[in-house]
Design a protein around this motif. Structure first.
Motif, mmCIF file in Angstrom:
data_model
loop_
_atom_site.group_PDB
_atom_site.id
_atom_site.type_symbol
_atom_site.label_atom_id
_atom_site.label_comp_id
_atom_site.label_asym_id
_atom_site.label_seq_id
_atom_site.Cartn_x
_atom_site.Cartn_y
_atom_site.Cartn_z
ATOM 1 N N GLY A 50 0.807 -1.232 -0.044
ATOM 2 C CA GLY A 50 0.006 0.112 -0.005
ATOM 3 C C GLY A 50 0.722 1.337 0.128
ATOM 4 O O GLY A 50 0.413 2.154 0.413
ATOM 5 N N LEU A 51 1.938 1.286 -0.459
ATOM 6 C CA LEU A 51 2.941 2.373 -0.467
ATOM 7 C C LEU A 51 2.940 2.842 -1.771
ATOM 8 O O LEU A 51 2.665 2.093 -2.961
ATOM 9 C CB LEU A 51 4.564 1.916 -0.106
ATOM 10 C CG LEU A 51 4.458 1.251 1.166
ATOM 11 C CD1 LEU A 51 6.001 0.835 1.343
ATOM 12 C CD2 LEU A 51 4.236 2.345 2.396
ATOM 13 N N ALA A 52 3.252 4.200 -2.044
ATOM 14 C CA ALA A 52 3.210 4.940 -3.331
ATOM 15 C C ALA A 52 4.608 5.697 -3.433
ATOM 16 O O ALA A 52 5.161 6.195 -2.622
ATOM 17 C CB ALA A 52 2.085 5.673 -3.384
ATOM 18 N N SER A 53 4.947 5.833 -4.355
ATOM 19 C CA SER A 53 6.151 6.807 -4.706
ATOM 20 C C SER A 53 5.968 7.644 -6.070
ATOM 21 O O SER A 53 5.384 7.125 -6.946
ATOM 22 C CB SER A 53 7.327 5.998 -5.216
ATOM 23 O OG SER A 53 7.402 5.064 -6.095
ATOM 24 N N TYR A 54 6.151 8.821 -5.851
ATOM 25 C CA TYR A 54 5.949 9.727 -7.176
ATOM 26 C C TYR A 54 7.255 10.474 -7.537
ATOM 27 O O TYR A 54 8.101 10.470 -6.819
ATOM 28 C CB TYR A 54 4.957 10.903 -6.708
ATOM 29 C CG TYR A 54 3.826 10.061 -6.232
ATOM 30 C CD1 TYR A 54 2.841 9.599 -7.049
ATOM 31 C CD2 TYR A 54 3.422 10.094 -4.926
ATOM 32 C CE1 TYR A 54 1.490 9.096 -6.729
ATOM 33 C CE2 TYR A 54 2.267 9.584 -4.415
ATOM 34 C CZ TYR A 54 1.247 8.813 -5.293
ATOM 35 O OH TYR A 54 -0.016 8.562 -4.986
ATOM 36 N N GLY A 55 7.279 10.756 -8.648
ATOM 37 C CA GLY A 55 8.588 11.591 -9.229
ATOM 38 C C GLY A 55 9.852 10.841 -9.305
ATOM 39 O O GLY A 55 9.838 9.327 -9.298
ATOM 40 N N LEU A 56 10.947 11.367 -9.974
ATOM 41 C CA LEU A 56 12.324 10.558 -10.397
ATOM 42 C C LEU A 56 12.557 9.966 -8.920
ATOM 43 O O LEU A 56 13.145 8.655 -9.301
ATOM 44 C CB LEU A 56 12.951 11.768 -10.874
ATOM 45 C CG LEU A 56 14.298 11.368 -11.518
ATOM 46 C CD1 LEU A 56 14.246 10.060 -12.460
ATOM 47 C CD2 LEU A 56 15.228 12.458 -11.702
ATOM 48 N N ILE A 57 12.838 10.775 -7.778
ATOM 49 C CA ILE A 57 13.329 10.161 -6.733
ATOM 50 C C ILE A 57 12.574 8.969 -6.161
ATOM 51 O O ILE A 57 13.212 7.800 -5.824
ATOM 52 C CB ILE A 57 13.585 11.083 -5.430
ATOM 53 C CG1 ILE A 57 14.485 12.313 -5.961
ATOM 54 C CG2 ILE A 57 14.155 10.476 -4.376
ATOM 55 C CD1 ILE A 57 15.732 11.974 -6.268
ATOM 56 N N GLY A 58 11.226 8.971 -6.161
ATOM 57 C CA GLY A 58 10.374 7.786 -6.057
ATOM 58 C C GLY A 58 10.586 6.702 -6.836
ATOM 59 O O GLY A 58 10.622 5.693 -6.094
ATOM 60 N N SER A 59 10.760 6.938 -7.990
ATOM 61 C CA SER A 59 10.935 5.802 -9.005
ATOM 62 C C SER A 59 12.204 5.246 -8.827
ATOM 63 O O SER A 59 12.576 3.917 -8.683
ATOM 64 C CB SER A 59 10.980 6.249 -10.328
ATOM 65 O OG SER A 59 9.753 6.780 -10.725
ATOM 66 N N LEU A 60 13.295 5.948 -8.386
ATOM 67 C CA LEU A 60 14.500 5.293 -7.929
ATOM 68 C C LEU A 60 14.491 4.632 -6.738
ATOM 69 O O LEU A 60 15.294 3.444 -6.731
ATOM 70 C CB LEU A 60 15.532 6.590 -8.080
ATOM 71 C CG LEU A 60 17.034 6.146 -7.854
ATOM 72 C CD1 LEU A 60 17.569 5.203 -8.772
ATOM 73 C CD2 LEU A 60 17.933 7.296 -7.653
ATOM 74 N N VAL A 61 13.847 5.134 -5.925
ATOM 75 C CA VAL A 61 13.783 4.294 -4.548
ATOM 76 C C VAL A 61 13.216 3.078 -4.733
ATOM 77 O O VAL A 61 13.571 1.995 -4.293
ATOM 78 C CB VAL A 61 13.028 5.179 -3.609
ATOM 79 C CG1 VAL A 61 12.835 4.456 -2.335
ATOM 80 C CG2 VAL A 61 13.941 6.472 -2.894
#
Length: 80
Positions: A50-61
């Motif tokens: 249920g976690l979400a990541s956004y943007g370039l840094i989120g994609s990298l993480v």
């Protein structure tokens, strides 16, 4: 352009995962493969949790976490 960015994120994530798990990278192509597969695995795992990541840094993480999990699973299988 998105495809090139995807490959760059994959390469960086694979390199970071190599540093975290073994202390070295796997070359450009190896890092890309580990990072790209890790991106899919990380996206799957983040979705389950249920976690979400956004943007370039989120994609990298997300890709790096997935790549670390992938390398861990590979090391467990290789030991057996």
């Amino acid at each position: 352009m998105n495809f090139i960015l995807f490959l760059i994120i994959g390469a960086v994530a694979g390199w970071l995962a190599g540093l975290i798990m073994k202390g070295r990278g796997f070359g450009l192509l190896g890092n890309m493969v580990v990072g790209i597969v890790g991106a899919f695995l990380g996206g799957f795992l983040f979705g389950i949790l249920g976690l979400a990541s956004y943007g370039l840094i989120g994609s990298l993480v997300t890709a790096t976490v997935g790549a670390v999990v992938l390398l861990f699973l590979i090391s467990v299988v290789k030991k057996n």
